[in-house]
Design a protein around this motif. Structure first.
Motif, PDB file in Angstrom:
ATOM      1  N   ALA A 143      60.657  57.609  61.462  1.00 18.68           N
ATOM      2  CA  ALA A 143      60.365  58.584  60.410  1.00 18.68           C
ATOM      3  C   ALA A 143      59.708  57.903  59.223  1.00 18.68           C
ATOM      4  CB  ALA A 143      61.644  59.282  59.960  1.00 18.68           C
ATOM      5  N   THR A 144      58.820  58.639  58.563  1.00 23.45           N
ATOM      6  CA  THR A 144      58.297  58.228  57.266  1.00 23.45           C
ATOM      7  C   THR A 144      59.027  59.038  56.204  1.00 23.45           C
ATOM      8  OG1 THR A 144      56.103  57.514  58.005  1.00 23.45           O
ATOM      9  CG2 THR A 144      56.284  58.291  55.735  1.00 23.45           C
ATOM     10  N   LEU A 145      59.695  58.345  55.305  1.00 22.48           N
ATOM     11  CA  LEU A 145      60.461  58.964  54.224  1.00 22.48           C
ATOM     12  C   LEU A 145      59.690  58.728  52.934  1.00 22.48           C
ATOM     13  CD1 LEU A 145      63.937  57.466  55.240  1.00 22.48           C
ATOM     14  CD2 LEU A 145      62.863  59.559  56.090  1.00 22.48           C
ATOM     15  N   ILE A 146      59.167  59.793  52.346  1.00 19.67           N
ATOM     16  CA  ILE A 146      58.259  59.637  51.207  1.00 19.67           C
ATOM     17  C   ILE A 146      58.596  60.620  50.100  1.00 19.67           C
ATOM     18  CG2 ILE A 146      56.547  61.199  52.246  1.00 19.67           C
ATOM     19  CD1 ILE A 146      54.334  59.419  51.039  1.00 19.67           C
ATOM     20  N   ASN A 147      58.489  60.156  48.862  1.00 12.80           N
ATOM     21  CA  ASN A 147      58.603  61.007  47.679  1.00 12.80           C
ATOM     22  C   ASN A 147      57.215  61.136  47.064  1.00 12.80           C
ATOM     23  OD1 ASN A 147      61.391  61.292  47.820  1.00 12.80           O
ATOM     24  ND2 ASN A 147      61.794  59.525  46.539  1.00 12.80           N
ATOM     25  N   ALA A 148      56.481  62.142  47.461  1.00 11.30           N
ATOM     26  CA  ALA A 148      55.147  62.391  46.910  1.00 11.30           C
ATOM     27  C   ALA A 148      54.930  63.895  46.930  1.00 11.30           C
ATOM     28  CB  ALA A 148      54.068  61.683  47.726  1.00 11.30           C
ATOM     29  N   GLY A 149      54.834  64.504  45.755  1.00  5.28           N
ATOM     30  CA  GLY A 149      54.795  65.956  45.699  1.00  5.28           C
ATOM     31  C   GLY A 149      56.189  66.526  45.787  1.00  5.28           C
ATOM     32  N   ILE A 150      56.883  66.169  46.864  1.00  6.90           N
ATOM     33  CA  ILE A 150      58.277  66.550  47.083  1.00  6.90           C
ATOM     34  C   ILE A 150      58.843  65.565  48.099  1.00  6.90           C
ATOM     35  CG2 ILE A 150      57.948  68.127  49.050  1.00  6.90           C
ATOM     36  CD1 ILE A 150      59.841  70.084  47.529  1.00  6.90           C
ATOM     37  N   PRO A 151      60.120  65.211  48.015  1.00  6.59           N
ATOM     38  CA  PRO A 151      60.684  64.335  49.043  1.00  6.59           C
ATOM     39  C   PRO A 151      60.506  64.962  50.427  1.00  6.59           C
ATOM     40  CG  PRO A 151      62.187  64.502  47.186  1.00  6.59           C
ATOM     41  CD  PRO A 151      61.101  65.518  46.949  1.00  6.59           C
ATOM     42  N   THR A 152      59.925  64.204  51.350  1.00  9.93           N
ATOM     43  CA  THR A 152      59.586  64.735  52.665  1.00  9.93           C
ATOM     44  C   THR A 152      59.898  63.716  53.744  1.00  9.93           C
ATOM     45  OG1 THR A 152      57.785  66.003  51.636  1.00  9.93           O
ATOM     46  CG2 THR A 152      57.780  65.855  54.028  1.00  9.93           C
ATOM     47  N   VAL A 153      60.339  64.216  54.873  1.00 12.27           N
ATOM     48  CA  VAL A 153      60.645  63.410  56.050  1.00 12.27           C
ATOM     49  C   VAL A 153      59.653  63.796  57.138  1.00 12.27           C
ATOM     50  CG1 VAL A 153      62.407  62.802  57.740  1.00 12.27           C
ATOM     51  CG2 VAL A 153      63.084  63.506  55.419  1.00 12.27           C
ATOM     52  N   PHE A 154      58.827  62.857  57.570  1.00 12.97           N
ATOM     53  CA  PHE A 154      57.851  63.110  58.627  1.00 12.97           C
ATOM     54  C   PHE A 154      58.297  62.410  59.910  1.00 12.97           C
ATOM     55  CE2 PHE A 154      55.073  63.507  54.826  1.00 12.97           C
ATOM     56  CZ  PHE A 154      54.580  64.791  55.064  1.00 12.97           C
ATOM     57  N   VAL A 155      58.287  63.159  61.015  1.00 13.61           N
ATOM     58  CA  VAL A 155      58.636  62.593  62.314  1.00 13.61           C
ATOM     59  C   VAL A 155      57.602  63.045  63.342  1.00 13.61           C
ATOM     60  CG1 VAL A 155      61.093  62.559  61.741  1.00 13.61           C
ATOM     61  CG2 VAL A 155      60.138  64.533  62.942  1.00 13.61           C
ATOM     62  N   ASP A 156      57.552  62.334  64.467  1.00 10.66           N
ATOM     63  CA  ASP A 156      56.647  62.670  65.556  1.00 10.66           C
ATOM     64  C   ASP A 156      57.182  63.912  66.270  1.00 10.66           C
ATOM     65  OD1 ASP A 156      55.258  62.778  68.046  1.00 10.66           O
ATOM     66  OD2 ASP A 156      54.842  60.641  67.910  1.00 10.66           O
ATOM     67  N   ALA A 157      56.330  64.918  66.430  1.00 11.93           N
ATOM     68  CA  ALA A 157      56.756  66.158  67.087  1.00 11.93           C
ATOM     69  C   ALA A 157      57.305  65.880  68.483  1.00 11.93           C
ATOM     70  CB  ALA A 157      55.580  67.137  67.155  1.00 11.93           C
ATOM     71  N   ARG A 158      56.680  64.961  69.207  1.00 12.95           N
ATOM     72  CA  ARG A 158      57.091  64.696  70.590  1.00 12.95           C
ATOM     73  C   ARG A 158      58.500  64.142  70.665  1.00 12.95           C
ATOM     74  NH1 ARG A 158      51.560  61.483  71.491  1.00 12.95           N
ATOM     75  NH2 ARG A 158      52.276  60.833  69.417  1.00 12.95           N
ATOM     76  N   ALA A 159      58.921  63.405  69.638  1.00 17.38           N
ATOM     77  CA  ALA A 159      60.273  62.864  69.631  1.00 17.38           C
ATOM     78  C   ALA A 159      61.325  63.951  69.519  1.00 17.38           C
ATOM     79  CB  ALA A 159      60.431  61.865  68.479  1.00 17.38           C
ATOM     80  N   HIS A 162      66.461  72.803  49.366  1.00 20.75           N
ATOM     81  CA  HIS A 162      65.019  72.772  49.059  1.00 20.75           C
ATOM     82  C   HIS A 162      64.413  71.403  49.303  1.00 20.75           C
ATOM     83  CE1 HIS A 162      61.260  73.749  47.189  1.00 20.75           C
ATOM     84  NE2 HIS A 162      61.476  73.041  46.098  1.00 20.75           N
ATOM     85  N   THR A 163      65.202  70.339  49.135  1.00 14.80           N
ATOM     86  CA  THR A 163      64.702  68.983  49.325  1.00 14.80           C
ATOM     87  C   THR A 163      65.749  68.126  50.029  1.00 14.80           C
ATOM     88  OG1 THR A 163      65.532  68.258  47.161  1.00 14.80           O
ATOM     89  CG2 THR A 163      63.255  69.055  47.259  1.00 14.80           C
ATOM     90  N   PRO A 164      65.295  67.167  50.862  1.00 11.08           N
ATOM     91  CA  PRO A 164      63.906  66.913  51.239  1.00 11.08           C
ATOM     92  C   PRO A 164      63.421  67.922  52.278  1.00 11.08           C
ATOM     93  CG  PRO A 164      65.326  65.466  52.496  1.00 11.08           C
ATOM     94  CD  PRO A 164      66.226  66.232  51.545  1.00 11.08           C
ATOM     95  N   LYS A 165      62.101  68.011  52.422  1.00  7.19           N
ATOM     96  CA  LYS A 165      61.517  68.808  53.488  1.00  7.19           C
ATOM     97  C   LYS A 165      61.502  67.974  54.775  1.00  7.19           C
ATOM     98  CE  LYS A 165      60.442  72.197  50.698  1.00  7.19           C
ATOM     99  NZ  LYS A 165      61.337  73.371  50.650  1.00  7.19           N
ATOM    100  N   LEU A 166      61.578  68.652  55.901  1.00 12.96           N
ATOM    101  CA  LEU A 166      61.429  68.006  57.201  1.00 12.96           C
ATOM    102  C   LEU A 166      60.178  68.560  57.861  1.00 12.96           C
ATOM    103  CD1 LEU A 166      62.503  66.236  59.555  1.00 12.96           C
ATOM    104  CD2 LEU A 166      63.775  68.250  60.336  1.00 12.96           C
ATOM    105  N   ALA A 167      59.301  67.671  58.320  1.00 15.45           N
ATOM    106  CA  ALA A 167      58.056  68.094  58.966  1.00 15.45           C
ATOM    107  C   ALA A 167      57.825  67.257  60.209  1.00 15.45           C
ATOM    108  CB  ALA A 167      56.874  67.955  58.000  1.00 15.45           C
ATOM    109  N   PHE A 168      57.264  67.889  61.237  1.00 14.90           N
ATOM    110  CA  PHE A 168      56.896  67.113  62.436  1.00 14.90           C
ATOM    111  C   PHE A 168      55.395  67.222  62.660  1.00 14.90           C
ATOM    112  CE2 PHE A 168      58.926  71.108  63.802  1.00 14.90           C
ATOM    113  CZ  PHE A 168      57.998  71.685  64.664  1.00 14.90           C
ATOM    114  N   VAL A 169      54.816  66.092  63.086  1.00 16.99           N
ATOM    115  CA  VAL A 169      53.363  65.946  63.145  1.00 16.99           C
ATOM    116  C   VAL A 169      52.935  65.563  64.557  1.00 16.99           C
ATOM    117  CG1 VAL A 169      53.254  65.267  60.722  1.00 16.99           C
ATOM    118  CG2 VAL A 169      53.427  63.502  62.481  1.00 16.99           C
ATOM    119  N   ALA A 170      51.661  65.827  64.855  1.00 17.29           N
ATOM    120  CA  ALA A 170      51.106  65.511  66.165  1.00 17.29           C
ATOM    121  C   ALA A 170      49.599  65.368  66.053  1.00 17.29           C
ATOM    122  CB  ALA A 170      51.450  66.615  67.174  1.00 17.29           C
TER     123      ALA A 170
END
Length: 417
Positions: free
Chosen positions: A226-242, A289-297
């Motif tokens: 996961a990428t854990l980032i505070n930019a705009g809003i605290p957000t957690v990015f993970v790979d959708a496939r995982a 509301h925070t952090p957001k969780l998002a998955f990417v591909a």
């Protein structure tokens, strides 16, 4: 039994980007509600119609989704170099909770028009035609947003041909620049005074990618990059496939799966703990509301909620994000800032999904269509810093007048509903 006369409070209902909310001038609120505390939260909950065990917010102005259960409080700014102070509250639907821990990037587009139209900015300082530059202090996170608001004949121009996926009708384009959106802790004192919280560094663990240790019933082998980032809003990015997803999911395919939503919320709670936003897992429920969780591909062809086909060649990557425990119908503006920031920094999960090379601008696909966001990143003294993120939105006044609220809600003995 006798009751008090109903309260009538000036307010404006605005759409900003793909969200809408009830806007107030700070000076128009009852005296006890002009500062953080239970009285303010009780009032705003009642305005929106929460908590609602039926999940519909019938007895309030909320729209029973995270995108439409929002409030904004604005005031003239005493901060040098700023025109208006902007405080955002995300109102829970089924709980007596107003979450002040982050910003709303979509409603940020409506702050400038609201400030101009309600006299928070001196009309003599505004152009009659062209673009008005409104410098906004975002009080939740202690950051500056610069909005460029189109003007015509001395009024905010709302009509135009700018199209935003997730919004049915076109409008006038408002450019938003989020200055220094990566959290370096500089705004902690300001956030505390506004009812917000300091969140630490842009990458709170000091790494652009982390490996989260999770129960094996959440992810295979109990490990999740996961990428854990505070930019705009605290957000957690993970790979959708995982997570067993493709990144092309429609809103209903995720929100109709209660077990999946519980799993995703549990992952978000573990990430919040790793980011230092909470001290124990059960505290995640107090800041939905925070952090957001998002998955990417990586990019691929899919059908947007409007029925339009988005081709793989039209986008750089796919993103699906959750807001208040459910998949968002489009993309939160603050999460878009986080996407742009992470795409500009090599090695992040977002950058990998977008092809591996850092990008000054990225176009991503979301459930309603596509969105482009740009960010400027630099490595300074061994730490990544994002100096600016830019995107465009539109905004429109939907209704203005007064909201009517039972006065009993402000009695000192009144518990939160």
């Amino acid at each position: 039994m006798s009751f008090l006369p109903v309260l009538k409070i000036p307010a404006v209902l605005l759409r900003g980007g793909t969200s809408k909310g009830v806007f107030f001038r700070l000076e128009d609120l009852p005296a006890d509600c002009r500062k953080p505390g239970a009285a303010r939260d009780r009032l705003l909950l009642r305005v929106i119609g929460s908590p609602d065990a039926y999940g519909k917010q019938i007895d309030g102005l909320g729209g029973a989704t995270s995108s439409t259960s929002k409030v904004v409080i604005a005031s003239r700014s005493a901060r040098p170099g700023h025109d208006v102070d902007y405080l955002f509250g995300q109102v829970a639907i089924d709980r007596a909770l107003v979450d002040w821990s982050g910003n709303c990037g979509n409603l940020s587009a409506a702050v400038g028009p609201f400030a101009i139209e309600t006299g928070l900015i001196d009309a003599a300082t505004l152009p009659r035609d062209g673009q008005a530059t409104v410098r906004i202090w975002q009080a939740n996170i202690g950051k500056t947003i610069v909005a460029r608001v189109p003007m015509q004949d001395g009024r905010v121009l709302e009509s135009g041909d700018f199209e935003l996926d997730g919004v049915t009708f076109p409008g006038a384009e408002i450019e938003l620049a989020f200055l220094d959106p990566g959290d370096d802790g500089d705004g902690a004192d300001a956030r505390a005074g506004a009812g917000g919280q300091g969140e630490g560094a842009m990458f709170p663990t000091g790494r652009v990618v982390d490996e989260l240790a999770l129960p094996e019933d959440l992810v295979a082998a109990g490990r999740l990059r996961a990428t854990l980032i505070n930019a705009g809003i605290p957000t957690v990015f993970v790979d959708a496939r995982a997570l067993g997803y493709t990144g092309t999911e429609a809103q209903e395919s995720v929100n109709g799966d209660a077990a999946a939503l519980r799993r995703l919320e549990a992952i978000r709670a573990h990430a919040a703990l790793r980011m230092g936003l909470i001290d124990a897992l059960d505290e995640a429920a107090t800041r939905p509301h925070t952090p957001k969780l998002a998955f990417v591909a990586p990019p691929q062809r899919y059908r947007a909620s409007s029925g339009r086909i988005v081709e793989a060649g039209d986008i750089d990557m796919l993103v699906r994000a959750l807001s208040m425990g459910r998949l968002h119908h489009a993309m939160m503006g603050t999460a878009a800032v986080a996407i742009g920031a992470a795409a500009a920094i090599p090695g992040t999960v977002v950058c990998e999904a977008a092809g591996g090379a850092p990008r000054a601008s990225v176009r991503f696909g979301h459930p309603s269509g596509t969105l482009r966001v740009g960010a400027e990143a630099a490595l300074v003294d061994g730490q990544w810093r994002v100096t600016r993120a830019v995107m465009s939105r539109s905004a429109r006044v939907l209704m203005e007048g007064v909201v009517r609220v039972p006065a009993e809600i402000l009695l000192p003995s009144k518990e939160l509903p």
